[in-house]
Design an enzyme around this catalytic site. Structure first.
Site, PDB file in Angstrom:
ATOM      1  N   GLU A   1       0.873  -1.110  -0.022  1.00  0.00           N
ATOM      2  CA  GLU A   1      -0.010  -0.078   0.157  1.00  0.00           C
ATOM      3  C   GLU A   1       0.862   1.332  -0.035  1.00  0.00           C
ATOM      4  O   GLU A   1       2.081   1.115   0.675  1.00  0.00           O
ATOM      5  CB  GLU A   1      -0.713   0.067   1.150  1.00  0.00           C
ATOM      6  CG  GLU A   1      -1.671   1.013   1.794  1.00  0.00           C
ATOM      7  CD  GLU A   1      -2.543   0.941   3.006  1.00  0.00           C
ATOM      8  OE1 GLU A   1      -1.965   0.077   3.870  1.00  0.00           O
ATOM      9  OE2 GLU A   1      -3.417   1.615   3.199  1.00  0.00           O
TER      10      GLU A   1
ATOM     11  N   LYS B   1      -9.662   2.035  -1.411  1.00  0.00           N
ATOM     12  CA  LYS B   1      -9.824   1.240  -0.289  1.00  0.00           C
ATOM     13  C   LYS B   1     -11.117   1.727   0.417  1.00  0.00           C
ATOM     14  O   LYS B   1     -11.482   2.877   0.443  1.00  0.00           O
ATOM     15  CB  LYS B   1      -8.821   1.826   0.802  1.00  0.00           C
ATOM     16  CG  LYS B   1      -8.678   1.163   2.051  1.00  0.00           C
ATOM     17  CD  LYS B   1      -7.461   1.370   2.740  1.00  0.00           C
ATOM     18  CE  LYS B   1      -7.099   0.829   3.973  1.00  0.00           C
ATOM     19  NZ  LYS B   1      -5.972   1.195   4.839  1.00  0.00           N
TER      20      LYS B   1
ATOM     21  N   CYS C   1      -5.114  -3.352   2.844  1.00  0.00           N
ATOM     22  CA  CYS C   1      -4.854  -3.476   4.180  1.00  0.00           C
ATOM     23  C   CYS C   1      -5.766  -3.689   4.993  1.00  0.00           C
ATOM     24  O   CYS C   1      -6.476  -4.620   5.008  1.00  0.00           O
ATOM     25  CB  CYS C   1      -3.866  -2.219   4.460  1.00  0.00           C
ATOM     26  SG  CYS C   1      -3.127  -2.506   6.093  1.00  0.00           S
TER      27      CYS C   1
ATOM     28  N   VAL D   1      -0.063  -2.097  10.778  1.00  0.00           N
ATOM     29  CA  VAL D   1       0.540  -1.841  12.152  1.00  0.00           C
ATOM     30  C   VAL D   1      -0.054  -2.700  13.009  1.00  0.00           C
ATOM     31  O   VAL D   1       0.803  -2.831  14.168  1.00  0.00           O
ATOM     32  CB  VAL D   1       0.264  -0.483  12.196  1.00  0.00           C
ATOM     33  CG1 VAL D   1       0.971   0.556  11.250  1.00  0.00           C
ATOM     34  CG2 VAL D   1      -1.290  -0.040  12.477  1.00  0.00           C
TER      35      VAL D   1
HETATM   36  C1  ACM Z   1      -3.756   0.121   7.342  1.00  0.00           C
HETATM   37  O1  ACM Z   1      -4.924  -0.292   6.850  1.00  0.00           O
HETATM   38  N1  ACM Z   1      -2.869   0.712   6.687  1.00  0.00           N
HETATM   39  C2  ACM Z   1      -3.614  -0.285   8.573  1.00  0.00           C
END
Ligand code: ACM
Length: 271
Positions: free
Chosen positions: A38, A110, A143, A170
């Site tokens: 990402e 996203k 992510c 994370v």
């Molecule tokens: C994330 O969605 N970059 C933790």
């Protein structure tokens, strides 16, 4: 087909250096499919909106899209990677691109934004799309979308054999959770994560958890990088393995769903 992941450590705001680093690590790598993290070209933990705006790019006319298409052509393969997209109206998206040797194939914005992403980005509007590339049917998620099992499920229901999953994780849970996503849906998942720690001028920091991986439809991690080192990982897979949804002779993973009881899942929660 050969599926390759790069686990990198982007320098915040230094697009030229980040693109050059990727060019160099994949130079001698043969792949059919490459997945990058990402926001691999910009870094993740932005300081202010102006910085994100300055790093944003229109698609397909920005330098990151052009770089990815050039790399896909040079390697005669497909690439999925994340970038800061600037939409027509100036709104910003945390997006993933799917490109091939002849150009841009798809752009996914996203859906489920994490933490301060909500300060910078607009959530994607969907739909969750599957692309039949001939060598595989693929769908993109980014992510934190892993926290919403509906994302992977919908891609599987639409026929995806491989979930392409650029990430900047994370939290420490996703790599294990993706094993479950693969078991739930009998799909491959390719999670390309980053490493390193980003620290803001105010001292706030985020440390990324590495462990980029490819997981099989049987829930087996076919390869996994370390939590703190850069890596280029390749694995040969047969995407058609994901087409077998028969768990036992009595159990079909998708046909046995009790959709008549699942209304709450598609309704907005009131709590
Ligand atoms: C994330 O969605 N970059 C933790």
């Amino acid at each position: 087909m050969r599926l390759t992941l790069v686990q990198s450590k982007p320098q915040l705001g230094d697009v030229a250096a980040n693109l050059a680093a990727i060019r160099s690590v994949v130079e001698d790598v043969e792949f059919d499919f490459l997945v990058l993290p990402e926001l691999f070209a910009t870094g993740y933990f932005f300081h202010e909106l102006r910085q994100v705006q300055e790093l944003s790019e229109p698609v397909p006319d920005g330098p990151t899209t052009r770089f990815l298409i050039d790399q896909a052509a040079a390697h005669a393969g497909y690439i999925c990677a994340g970038l800061v997209e600037r939409g027509d109206g100036g709104q910003l998206y945390n997006s993933a691109l799917l490109v091939g040797p002849t150009g841009l194939i798809g752009c996914y914005r996203k859906l489920h934004l994490f933490f301060e992403e909500k300060l910078w980005f607009a959530p994607g509007e969907g739909p969750l799309q599957v692309y039949d590339l001939g060598i595989a049917r693929v769908g993109m998620m980014i992510c934190f979308d892993w926290r919403y099992p509906e994302t992977a499920r919908i891609l599987a229901l639409r026929g995806a054999q491989i979930l392409l999953h650029p990430a900047n994780l994370v939290e420490p849970y996703c790599q294990d959770a993706m094993v479950t996503r693969c078991l739930e849906n009998r799909v491959f998942a390719a999670t390309a994560n980053r490493i390193g720690t980003d620290t803001k001028p105010n001292g706030a920091s985020l440390t990324f958890t590495g462990r980029s991986q490819v997981v099989s439809p049987q829930g087996v991690a076919l390869c996994q990088a370390s939590e703190d080192g850069p890596a280029v990982l390749s694995v040969d897979i047969t995407p058609e393995e994901a087409d077998d949804k028969q768990v036992t002779e009595y159990n079909h993973l998708l046909r046995d769903r009790r959709t008549e009881l699942y209304d709450p899942i598609i309704g907005k929660t009131t709590q």
